[in-house]
Design a protein around this motif. Sequence first.
Motif, mmCIF file in Angstrom:
data_model
loop_
_atom_site.group_PDB
_atom_site.id
_atom_site.type_symbol
_atom_site.label_atom_id
_atom_site.label_comp_id
_atom_site.label_asym_id
_atom_site.label_seq_id
_atom_site.Cartn_x
_atom_site.Cartn_y
_atom_site.Cartn_z
ATOM 1 N N GLU A 59 0.807 -1.207 0.000
ATOM 2 C CA GLU A 59 0.000 0.000 0.000
ATOM 3 C C GLU A 59 0.844 1.262 0.000
ATOM 4 N N GLU A 60 2.096 1.153 0.427
ATOM 5 C CA GLU A 60 2.970 2.318 0.469
ATOM 6 C C GLU A 60 4.418 1.856 0.434
ATOM 7 N N MET A 61 5.331 2.767 0.203
ATOM 8 C CA MET A 61 6.735 2.429 0.081
ATOM 9 C C MET A 61 7.251 1.695 1.310
ATOM 10 N N GLU A 62 6.758 2.060 2.477
ATOM 11 C CA GLU A 62 7.228 1.428 3.708
ATOM 12 C C GLU A 62 7.043 -0.084 3.670
ATOM 13 N N ASP A 63 5.990 -0.557 3.004
ATOM 14 C CA ASP A 63 5.735 -1.988 2.945
ATOM 15 C C ASP A 63 6.855 -2.730 2.227
ATOM 16 N N ILE A 64 7.329 -2.188 1.120
ATOM 17 C CA ILE A 64 8.387 -2.883 0.390
ATOM 18 C C ILE A 64 9.744 -2.715 1.071
ATOM 19 N N ILE A 65 9.947 -1.612 1.779
ATOM 20 C CA ILE A 65 11.176 -1.440 2.550
ATOM 21 C C ILE A 65 11.256 -2.515 3.631
ATOM 22 N N PHE A 66 10.162 -2.722 4.345
ATOM 23 C CA PHE A 66 10.150 -3.764 5.375
ATOM 24 C C PHE A 66 10.318 -5.148 4.763
ATOM 25 N N HIS A 67 9.766 -5.352 3.571
ATOM 26 C CA HIS A 67 9.947 -6.637 2.893
ATOM 27 C C HIS A 67 11.429 -6.909 2.665
ATOM 28 N N TYR A 68 12.179 -5.887 2.229
ATOM 29 C CA TYR A 68 13.601 -6.117 1.978
ATOM 30 C C TYR A 68 14.422 -6.199 3.260
ATOM 31 N N LEU A 69 13.991 -5.557 4.321
ATOM 32 C CA LEU A 69 14.608 -5.793 5.627
ATOM 33 C C LEU A 69 14.416 -7.249 6.042
ATOM 34 N N ASP A 70 13.207 -7.768 5.838
ATOM 35 C CA ASP A 70 12.928 -9.168 6.166
ATOM 36 C C ASP A 70 13.777 -10.105 5.314
ATOM 37 N N LEU A 71 13.957 -9.763 4.026
ATOM 38 C CA LEU A 71 14.765 -10.607 3.149
ATOM 39 C C LEU A 71 16.215 -10.640 3.622
ATOM 40 N N LEU A 72 16.796 -9.483 3.954
ATOM 41 C CA LEU A 72 18.170 -9.464 4.438
ATOM 42 C C LEU A 72 18.314 -10.283 5.715
ATOM 43 N N ALA A 73 17.332 -10.182 6.611
ATOM 44 C CA ALA A 73 17.377 -10.977 7.839
ATOM 45 C C ALA A 73 17.290 -12.468 7.522
ATOM 46 N N HIS A 74 16.421 -12.833 6.594
ATOM 47 C CA HIS A 74 16.257 -14.237 6.203
ATOM 48 C C HIS A 74 17.568 -14.793 5.651
ATOM 49 N N LEU A 75 18.301 -13.977 4.893
ATOM 50 C CA LEU A 75 19.553 -14.418 4.281
ATOM 51 C C LEU A 75 20.748 -14.261 5.217
ATOM 52 N N GLY A 76 20.523 -13.691 6.397
ATOM 53 C CA GLY A 76 21.604 -13.503 7.354
ATOM 54 C C GLY A 76 22.614 -12.449 6.925
ATOM 55 N N LEU A 77 22.153 -11.440 6.197
ATOM 56 C CA LEU A 77 23.031 -10.393 5.686
ATOM 57 C C LEU A 77 22.874 -9.124 6.511
ATOM 58 N N GLY A 78 23.995 -8.538 6.880
ATOM 59 C CA GLY A 78 23.954 -7.279 7.608
ATOM 60 C C GLY A 78 23.997 -6.107 6.655
ATOM 61 N N ARG A 79 25.183 -5.835 6.096
ATOM 62 C CA ARG A 79 25.361 -4.722 5.171
ATOM 63 C C ARG A 79 25.614 -5.264 3.767
ATOM 64 N N VAL A 80 25.013 -4.622 2.762
ATOM 65 C CA VAL A 80 25.163 -5.053 1.374
ATOM 66 C C VAL A 80 25.457 -3.852 0.489
ATOM 67 N N HIS A 81 26.112 -4.112 -0.638
ATOM 68 C CA HIS A 81 26.094 -3.135 -1.717
ATOM 69 C C HIS A 81 24.678 -3.139 -2.293
ATOM 70 N N LEU A 82 24.133 -1.969 -2.543
ATOM 71 C CA LEU A 82 22.751 -1.863 -3.002
ATOM 72 C C LEU A 82 22.728 -1.151 -4.350
#
Length: 285
Positions: free
Chosen positions: A86-109
Amino acid sequence: MLEKLKRLQYGARIKLYSGDQMQVLEVAGRRTQLLRGGKGPPLLYLHTAIGETNWLPFHQGLSREFDVIAPAHPGFGLSAGGDELEEMEDIIFHYLDLLAHLGLGRVHLVGSSLGGWIAAEFALRYPERVDHLVLVDAAGLQLDQSPLVEAMPETMDAVALRELMLHDPSSFVGELLFPQVEDPGRIGHVGRATIENAWSRGRHNPKLRSRLHRILRPTLVLWGADDAFYPVSYARAFHKAIPGSAVHLIERCGHLPMFEQEAEFVAAVARFLKTGETGFANGLS
């Protein structure tokens, strides 16, 4: 004839490079398609609205020096959940969840067009999760002096899209990305539910420009010099608003440098991520 041969060669490269990069994960209860390949520092690539969600030559080029992680946004490819955004915040949280799922802290974006908008919004909120940031012909801004094209790309025909998106509409890239006859083997498919939802409505965030100073990581603004969809004035606006950012214009290139000027795209991204320099002289005055 030459352009047809180039397309055949490009298709052969896709088949050659494609392997076991595809994964389908459950990320916070949402089915998420992910491509992953290569070794080195993690590089999260966020794709355009075209939906380049299969392993392509530019992914392969970057994977020679990086662990390339290329998810399909919710609603694209095999990823579910586009109609839930519904808003940008939703997809930002989705990618935070993805990084956590993959065990990644900092990435090149690295984000292109729609993905560039997401990348900018992510980096200004969570700079500690970003090593280097590359914005490629990024969406997200609206400049009064350079109004955006009013028609949404998903409503335009193939000829109009080629004219808008490419430096050379007659090249094999046009037929590859924007076929006049629907081609089940084409590169990418637009995630319509995702595009149409409120977080991308209007193709910009009126508050984004005033927030870009919060991006505290090394940033490269990488742009096609002949982009008619988001003209170079948008590159200038991102560059001016992000402290210490570098900029590189790719000549003879429209909105999609990863396709039109693949070698220079890969070289510029890799050079910046490794050294903080683009390795090329041209830029904005």
